[in-house]
Scaffold this motif. Structure first.
Motif, PDB file in Angstrom:
ATOM      1  N   GLY B  45       0.943  -1.197  -0.037  1.00 53.09           N
ATOM      2  CA  GLY B  45      -0.023   0.049  -0.144  1.00 53.09           C
ATOM      3  C   GLY B  45       0.987   1.271  -0.045  1.00 53.09           C
ATOM      4  N   ARG B 267      -4.811  10.916   0.717  1.00 53.88           N
ATOM      5  CA  ARG B 267      -5.865  10.401   0.021  1.00 53.88           C
ATOM      6  C   ARG B 267      -6.565   9.444   1.415  1.00 53.88           C
ATOM      7  N   ASN B 270      -6.628   3.565   2.271  1.00 57.87           N
ATOM      8  CA  ASN B 270      -6.832   2.179   1.356  1.00 57.87           C
ATOM      9  C   ASN B 270      -7.372   1.127   2.248  1.00 57.87           C
ATOM     10  N   GLN B 271      -8.718   0.635   1.667  1.00 54.22           N
ATOM     11  CA  GLN B 271      -9.538  -0.128   2.580  1.00 54.22           C
ATOM     12  C   GLN B 271      -8.591  -1.612   2.944  1.00 54.22           C
ATOM     13  N   HIS B 308       4.313   7.618   2.181  1.00 53.35           N
ATOM     14  CA  HIS B 308       4.042   6.697   0.796  1.00 53.35           C
ATOM     15  C   HIS B 308       5.173   7.228   0.077  1.00 53.35           C
TER      16      HIS B 308
END
Lengths: 461, 461
Positions: B45, B267, B270-271, B308
């Motif tokens: 991720g 953002r 992320n699930q 990230h």
């Protein structure tokens, strides 16, 4: 108790698992059994009843603590670093500092403890480890600490410890160079003079040593300047580092003159106790004939005999507290205090030193005068120099002082316990305080607060 | 290398035994495997290659560290205290302080760490534990530290942690009363503003909480005064203790407004990553539906997404360092420095934060002007906000700054690594420094020394 859920807590007590999977085995191992037997000999040599409640498990506790504290004998540093070498592009294959960006890496202020090979007491270490990466690889930072720990957990001398850590890193990581600076602190041995043992470690025996390899081999190498400049930020007085660098004499206070003076006051070592300590050295995997260790058992027994169990009652009669001079008004409204009376003692649960200061506050009984500081100090020393627990020490001082002063007494003992750093828990900065209150102090919170607020603030270590 | 015996060292390497008997089993346990799978999802991720060298073993390292750091779920406090209750005559069976010499016992400055239940990051604790003995028995001092540790090694909130330690001691020792004061320090979340993260922990989120039972149940009890007076000696500002006592709001910066501002820039979570963190909570033995934990996975993912992996190269073009004003003479003999540029980063070996300050020294290239501090800070932030190792961060900053400034650059990074406290080694005060030198600094020790000496001394924590 806030939002505590007691039901949850009780369930947990029933469902929990045992803490240490390895402990049951450890108790049966021949080393453990041999150390326990030796500790029983030592306790008997101290004139103690090995079956009294506080001492029953002491042999096992000492064995576990010693084997844990010297587990470095069973570890090898190479296993540690090999599992954590990481490729890191951009580090020049030649000497780091000259080849580009591959410069010095240091980890500062690593707390360690070790055992003094000269007297077998634990000593504290602030360890600073550095290396210059080479061969495009770096080592995981925590591994520098783990490698240092392997060599600290043996019987050591500061310079040898620094050399061994340095050599292990040089062999294990193959860097451009490795550098070690150690600040070591050894408890001073009691000299029976008035001596303040405060938490800023004044009066401790200090050693500041270094060791270097590769680009640090030369003591005047430029990289040593970088390393020492990076230590200055952290309050390390690197100007003093040269002083002990080439020392030939042992730093341990058991070999100093004032200690020799003390030991002459102590009976010559009980040979059975010395033999017992020798067997402990062998159980740890050491060679008792190694030249640094030959006298260690008798030095440790001399230390231990400071805490020989003797009847104390007739020790106080001679000094007359009422002879104290001074024209302080000594009515019962006037609080007196004696602060920072030093003490040494030996924890009966672990046979390890604890030490610190005692503060005594009191109101004079009708018609009596303040008591002399020296007399109070002698009471403190007398109850300190035996196998103790801090709670009992506090109570005994309070009760004894009370018998001279009419009952309104408060005693605060502040102590550092070696057993809090040299076993599994390793709580380096912790400090224990105990209070005993008698008479007026037990019912007058304001009197307690006035006395407590008169105690000077200690600098935390 | 002093008196080092290399032959001895080599023999030892061959004969040594493995370090950790339990580790091979641990690697095969279902919890360990589940956490490793979850960590791989998190790394992907973050747009990372899970097969690159520095990350290959990260899932296993994270699993081991988390299971070690939360082993309190598998421990029960009662086992600890029951093995170390000692009879101590003279302690009154009634309330200690009023009954005679059975007064307060406290252990101060116990270093602990825990995991924040709100964001899953580790936080540091100075723990002060006290109790008033009763029933003519005292508990071994180290057990107070061990009991506190059992509850710290779980996902916690400061007040609940204090309450749980207090309750465990009350149930386990059955004293006249138990009292806990905790000073907790939580890393601040980055707010992308200029913000100095120094080692004196300015700018950290602090919580000061207490819990009491028995004679400490009442917050205004006289014994609390004694306890707090004994903490004042150690520099604890007890006047502030009331402020957070009755707080209803969460102390964790993940729930503060500035963090919300930050997260709006990131953002939405992320699930798959959120689900992975939820599975980690379950592997630790926690209930992810417990109300304090419901949002924890998404908060942790938000934190993680700060790191990230993105291409950085086009991030610096906009600011023009040559626009900096100032009339400093900028010949090549004049050294410039920017000190204490803050950074946050995330250790790629353990997925744990490291943070601290960057110092940059440079000589201006012919005809160029000093560079703006904000521009240097943005470079530091850019290389910080990704999975990193400190050595690489140092080199990347040096190389990037060098490309703007003509090559004579020195970078020093000073950092505290959470992985040095929240795993087996637990070196609380340690701090890591790395140096990268380019151009003139790599061949001019005097220039390095001048720059290093310009760095302000930090207060050691």
């Amino acid at each position: 108790m806030g939002a505590l859920n007691e039901g949850h807590f009780l369930v947990e007590l029933e469902n929990g698992v045992k803490l240490n999977c390895v402990e049951p085995e450890l108790e049966e191992e021949p080393e453990t059994l041999a150390i326990q037997n030796a500790v029983r000999v030592l306790l008997q040599g101290l004139n103690e009843d090995i079956n009294r409640e506080g001492l029953k498990k002491t042999p096992l506790r000492v064995a576990k603590a010693l084997l844990h504290g010297t587990k470095g004998y069973k570890q090898r540093a190479n296993d540690i670093v090999h599992s954590a070498l990481f490729p890191e592009a951009g580090l020049n294959n030649a000497v780091g500092h000259a080849g580009g960006a591959g410069g010095l890496v240091i980890v500062r202020d690593i707390d360690l403890f070790s055992y003094c090979e000269s007297c077998l007491l634990p000593f504290q270490i602030k360890c600073h480890v550095g290396y210059v990466p080479s061969g495009q690889r770096v080592v995981g930072l925590s591994k520098l600490s783990r490698v240092a720990d392997v060599f600290a957990r043996r019987l050591q001398d500061p310079q040898r410890l620094a050399d061994e850590i340095c050599s292990a890193l040089q062999h294990g990581i193959k860097p451009a160079g490795a550098a070690i600076v150690l600040q070591c602190l050894h408890i001073h041995f009691p000299n029976l003079e008035s001596f303040v043992l405060d938490s800023s470690h004044q009066g401790w025996v200090k050693a500041l040593v270094r060791s270097g390899s590769g680009v640090f081999e030369n003591e005047n190498a430029d990289l040593w300047c970088d390393f020492l400049n990076l230590l200055k930020f952290r309050g390390v007085n690197v100007d003093k580092i040269q002083m002990t660098d080439a020392t030939e004499q042992c730093w341990c206070p058991s070999q100093s003159s004032s200690s020799a003076k003390l030991s002459s006051m102590v009976r010559s070592p009980n040979q059975g106790m010395v033999t017992a300590v020798t067997s402990i050295l062998m159980s740890l995997g050491e060679d008792p004939l190694r030249k640094e260790l030959i006298e260690t058992p008798s030095r440790f027994v001399k230390w231990l005999m400071n805490f020989h169990n003797t009847k104390l009652e007739n020790g106080f009669g001679r000094a007359d507290p009422l002879e104290a001079s001074g024209d302080i008004s000594h009515d019962r409204e006037q609080m007196h205090s004696e602060l920072n009376l030093s003490f040494w003692s030996q924890c009966e649960h672990h046979l390890l030193p604890f030490y610190g200061v005692v503060h005594i506050g009191y109101f004079c009984a009708e018609g009596s005068k303040p008591i002399e500081r020296d007399f109070l100090q002698s009471i403190v020393h007398s109850y300190g120099f035996k196998l103790q627990v801090q709670e009992r020490l506090t109570r005994q001082i309070a009760e004894t002082v009370s018998s001279y002063l009419g009952g309104d007494v408060m005693v605060v003992v502040e102590a550092d316990h070696t057993c809090m750093i040299s076993r599994g828990i390793e709580k380096f900065g912790s400090n224990t305080a105990t209070i005993a209150v008698l008479g007026r102090f037990s019912i007058d919170p304001a009197a307690r607060a006035i006395f407590l607020q008169s105690i000077p603030k200690t600098t935390t270590t």
